[in-house]
Every structure is written in C-alpha cells, then in structure tokens.
Design a protein around this motif. Structure first.
Motif: not given
Length: 557
Positions: A338-353
């Motif tokens: 959970p402490k890594k790849y925060r940017t990737n998680r954010r991009i996936i969330r934002e794009a689909t949202a």
C-alpha cells in the motif's frame, strides 16, 4: 546590498543602454540583466525558506518564531497588490447613478406623523402649500413572550397523560422568531455566539450560549434537503458552472471548502482534500463510480500510466462500471504494497471516475475555473479565468527599469485584448472570432527580452483553447469571480469563527452558507425565508423554485 539598492544601481547602469551600438554587447548586457533578476528572485525565495526553517527550529525548542508583521501596502512597498481591478476599470462602461426614488419605494411605511408649524410664529401673509414628505427609517425591538396554557387530560384506564401541542415552530422555551434571528445573525451577519447572547440579553431575552449553539447546528434536516434542492435546480439553470476552493478548518485540522456556483446559486462543500477525486465526488453528489472502457484506458495513458501497468490492469478488469470498494479490491491485487505505486493507483481512479462522471446524469459540459490541476479534464470543456491569469503577470516584480516598462506595457495590452473579448460577447460574429484568435497568437508570442515575462507569456499561449472557449460559446463569462466571491464568504466565516468542531457543525455551516448566499443572489430576505421555514408556514416559494423561475425568464443568461 538590499533589493532597493540593487534597483538603484541597475537603474544607473541601464541609463546608457540605448547608446550601445554593438549587438554582441547589447545581447550580453540583456543576458546579465536577466541573470540578476533570476538570482534576486532565487535569493528572496531562499531568505523566506531560511526564515521558515529558523521559525520551525525555534518552535521545536519551545521558543517563538519571527512575529508575522504585515508589510505596508503603500507606495514603495513593492508589487504586493496582485489585483487587476484598476486595469479592468479603465475598460468598463460607467455605471448609471443610483436611483434614490427606487430606494424609497422599497421602504415600508409603518405609520404617518403630521407635523404642524405654530402659526403665531409665522408672518400674517403666509399661504399653506401642502406637505413635504420625508421618510425616516427607525427600528423598535420588542419582545413577544407568550405564556401558553396547554390543556392536560389524564386517562386512568390507560394510565396516560394527554397534553395539548405547541403551535408549529414552537419548541422548548423559544419561538420561531428567536430561532430564525439567531441563525440569521450567525450565518448571515457573521456574529459570534457570545455576541448574539449579549445582543439578546440587551432586549431581555435570557438564553444560554449552549442553547444558541444547538439552534445553530442541530435539527436542520429541512434545510439540508433545501441545500440539495438548490444544487439540483442550480445545475439546471445555466449551461456552465463556476468552481473554486479555499481553506477551511475542522477540529484543528486544515480542510478545504469547495464552491460550486452560477448566477443563481452558490453551494459549499467542506472536504479533507481538494484533489480531482474529491471534486468528482462532489459533482456526483457522493454517488461516484468508476467506468473501465477504451476511453478510460486512453485517459490513463494521457495521465501517465505506463503500458506495462495498463496491460496488467486489462488482464484483471473487464469493461464496465464498478463501485469504490470493488476498485479497491482490484488495486490491492495489482499493488500489494500500500505504500508503493500511489501515483499509478491515483491515475486509475481518476481516469475511470472522470469517464463515469462525464457519462452520468450529473455531468457538467462547461466548467469555469482557475488553472489549478485538479480542475483539468473533469468536464468536456474547461474555460479558464482571465482575471486569474492576469494575476500571474501582476506577481512579477522586476528590478530592472527596462523590464518594469516591458511588464507594464504588456499588462496594458493584456487588458486591452480582454476588453475586445467583452465586446465580442455583445456581438459574437464569426469574422470577429477569427480575428481575435489571430490577435491572441500575436499578443502571446511577444518576446520582450525580460525572461520571466516571456516565460509567463508562453505559458498563457499554451492555454489558448481554454482561454478562448468564449469564441465558440459567447455565453460563457470571462472570469471566475462568482466562485471567488463564494470563497471570500467562506474566508470571512473562518476569520470570525476559526473552525467547526463536529461533522454535523461542518455540514450545517455548508448548508446555511449555501442558503444565505443563494438567497442574496435571488433577492430573497434571508430572515423572512428562515422564519417561514422554522415556523413551518411555507408561504414563501423555495429557493430551488425561484432558481428555476428566474433562470427561464426572458432576461436569464
């Protein structure tokens, strides 16, 4: 050598620049001047950062930091005023003088008093010519304390007592007049709870501060629903919306108050964050979901997701719309730490949202904002605020006189062009739009020789599509002032009361800020409206109904 001394020295050095004929020397001279500007700005930034570190170090030692004494804003205090109001005023048409008769027509006459002259003091030949009318406004504050006698019956068979009810709006020890007044004084007039208590005590109303606090924050479900109705109506009222945010304080922690508005309403939402997902949650009315499809995948790449991660994602997820919890499970499978790849998680969330929002019933097609990154890509079309863009130029504070002159001359051209856009809105012809587009390219391709200014000009050029969206949609405003005025209202609340403590208090603050600011826009008396609702008479139309009525009127935008 301080900044003022550097300015004086540079002024003397640049006096004879016009007499230099060698182009190599002129080029070198200009490079050195820009280098001085850059080093001076860097030095100032380092000084400020150094002072912050010293203050923090002192606080950790239990000592005081440097006192925050505001600098003078008068002449010679530097370029601290970033407002463009003076520049814009030159291009405004003069407002018509206020009509005093219209003001008098609004004044309610409660009683008439006839005053006579003592005829014994007048000459014998005076002739009566009638009366001169003068309206004098005054106010009387009287109590309306009621002693209710409630019929009481007792049923021996049921062992139950029956007591007559109080009228609607009356509960506890206080009637709807006091409840409405307290909410108005706190939410509209900006008085503190203690100030309200002192005010009421002056007129022999005895009430505890805790009671005032409860009246302000509790039992307002009716008003919370009114806020939702206002937003629903407001979003339908115009083809565009304004958005902005400002700081808020909740129980000792910094949060953000988001403002969504147009000419008919202003709504407030306090949230812990101001990122893109927070804005999407607000716009989706807390019903945000996440859509995976080709458009979402394209947007992920555009936002910076690598091809490798995109391939992994497509193996896990199928095309469709999912909930936030379902997306959490997918991201945990992809990124176990959970402490890594925060940017990737954010991009996936934002794009689909974003893809979900743009296809939802809540979607706004035209959003007016400043150039903060969280507002980008949310809606199909984003119009940027010309006034906010102009502030970037006002923030430049060159040392060299030649650079100051270049800056002043460009700012003048900037607002001249803004004036042309205002004229275009009044008469939106295609030929004029083509001409203005060309003039934009010419103006924002200017090279002045002052590097900081030239960089700023190039940045504005890159925003052409958003700044000139008005050429395609002339009904769009050129600025985001309505949202900024909403942000100022939140700032005044913060100045007076500092913070809210509970989630309910924060929710109630947002609700009444929405009702008060919307009522002002619609020309509704805030106290009368609150009294109508608190007393449950419901004789006044709802603010939501007024929004719909006024927005479909012939003069509506």
């Amino acid at each position: 050598m301080n900044r003022d001394e550097i300015k004086t020295t540079l002024a003397q050095l640049t006096k004879s620049i016009a007499s230099i004929t060698d182009p190599t020397v002129i080029t070198t001279f200009k490079i050195l001047l820009n280098l001085v500007e850059a080093l001076a700005e860097e030095n100032l930034a380092l000084k400020q950062e150094n002072q912050k570190l010293k203050d923090e170090n002192n606080r950790l030692k239990g000592e005081q930091g440097k006192p925050n004494i505001k600098k003078s804003t008068g002449a010679g205090s530097g370029n601290s005023n970033h407002s463009s109001e003076a520049d814009r005023k030159k291009r405004r048409k003069k407002k018509k003088p206020k009509d005093k008769m219209r003001k008098k027509q609004k004044i309610k006459i409660d009683r008439q008093v006839t005053r006579q002259l003592d005829k014994n003091t007048l000459p014998d030949d005076v002739i009566f010519k009638g009366y001169e009318e003068r309206i004098v406004q005054d106010l009387k504050i009287n109590t309306d304390n009621i002693q209710f006698k409630l019929a009481v019956y007792y049923s021996p068979s049921l062992r139950k007592t029956f007591i007559a009810n109080l009228p609607d709006g009356y509960s506890g020890e206080f009637g709807p007049g006091i409840r409405s007044l307290i909410i108005t004084l706190y939410r509209d007039s900006g008085m503190t709870e203690l100030a309200i208590k002192r005010f009421l005590h002056t007129f022999n109303i005895y009430i505890a501060t805790s009671t005032i606090s409860r009246m302000i924050t509790e039992d307002h479900d009716l008003f919370h629903q009114e806020k939702e109705d206002i937003i629903n109506a407001g979003l339908k009222a115009t083809k565009y919306q304004h958005i902005d945010d400002t700081g808020a304080r909740v129980n000792g922690k910094n949060q953000y108050a988001h403002i969504l508005c147009n000419p008919y309403f202003t709504a407030f939402f306090t949230r812990p964050h101001k990122d893109r997902l927070t804005i999407l949650e607000i716009l989706c009315r807390n019903e945000l979901k996440f859509t995976f499809n080709a458009q979402a995948y394209e947007l992920m790449v555009e936002l910076g997701l690598s091809d490798k991660r995109l391939v992994e994602l497509k193996k896990i997820i199928k095309v469709g719309t999912i909930s936030s919890n379902e997306l959490d499970d997918i991201l945990i499978r992809m990124f176990t730490n959970p402490k890594k790849y925060r940017t990737n998680r954010r991009i996936i969330r934002e794009a689909t949202a974003i893809v979900y929002y743009q296809g939802s019933k809540y979607a706004i097609e035209n959003l007016i904002s400043d150039d903060a990154p969280q507002f980008n890509k949310i809606t199909k079309r984003q119009a940027l605020c010309w006034i906010h863009e102009g502030r970037h130029y006002k923030k430049l504070n060159p040392l060299v006189i030649a650079h100051q002159n270049s800056l002043d001359a460009f700012i003048e051209k900037y607002w001249d062009y803004y004036g042309l856009l205002l004229e275009y809105k009044q008469k939106p012809l295609k030929t004029i739009a083509t001409k203005l587009s060309k003039e934009f390219d010419d103006l924002f391709s200017t090279v002045t020789g002052y590097d900081a200014l030239d960089e700023r000009i190039a940045i504005t050029l890159s925003k052409k599509d958003s700044l000139l969206l008005v050429l395609k949609l002339p009904f769009l405003p050129l600025h985001n002032n309505p949202a900024e005025l909403g942000a100022r209202a939140q700032a005044r609340m913060r100045d007076i009361n500092l913070q809210t403590i509970s989630a309910n208090g924060t929710k109630t603050k947002d609700t009444f800020a929405t009702i008060v600011q919307t009522a002002r826009k619609l020309g509704v008396n805030v106290y009368n409206y609150l009294y109508d609702r608190v007393s449950k008479t419901f004789e006044m139309p709802s603010l939501a109904d007024l929004i719909l009525r006024q927005s479909i009127a012939p003069s509506a935008s």
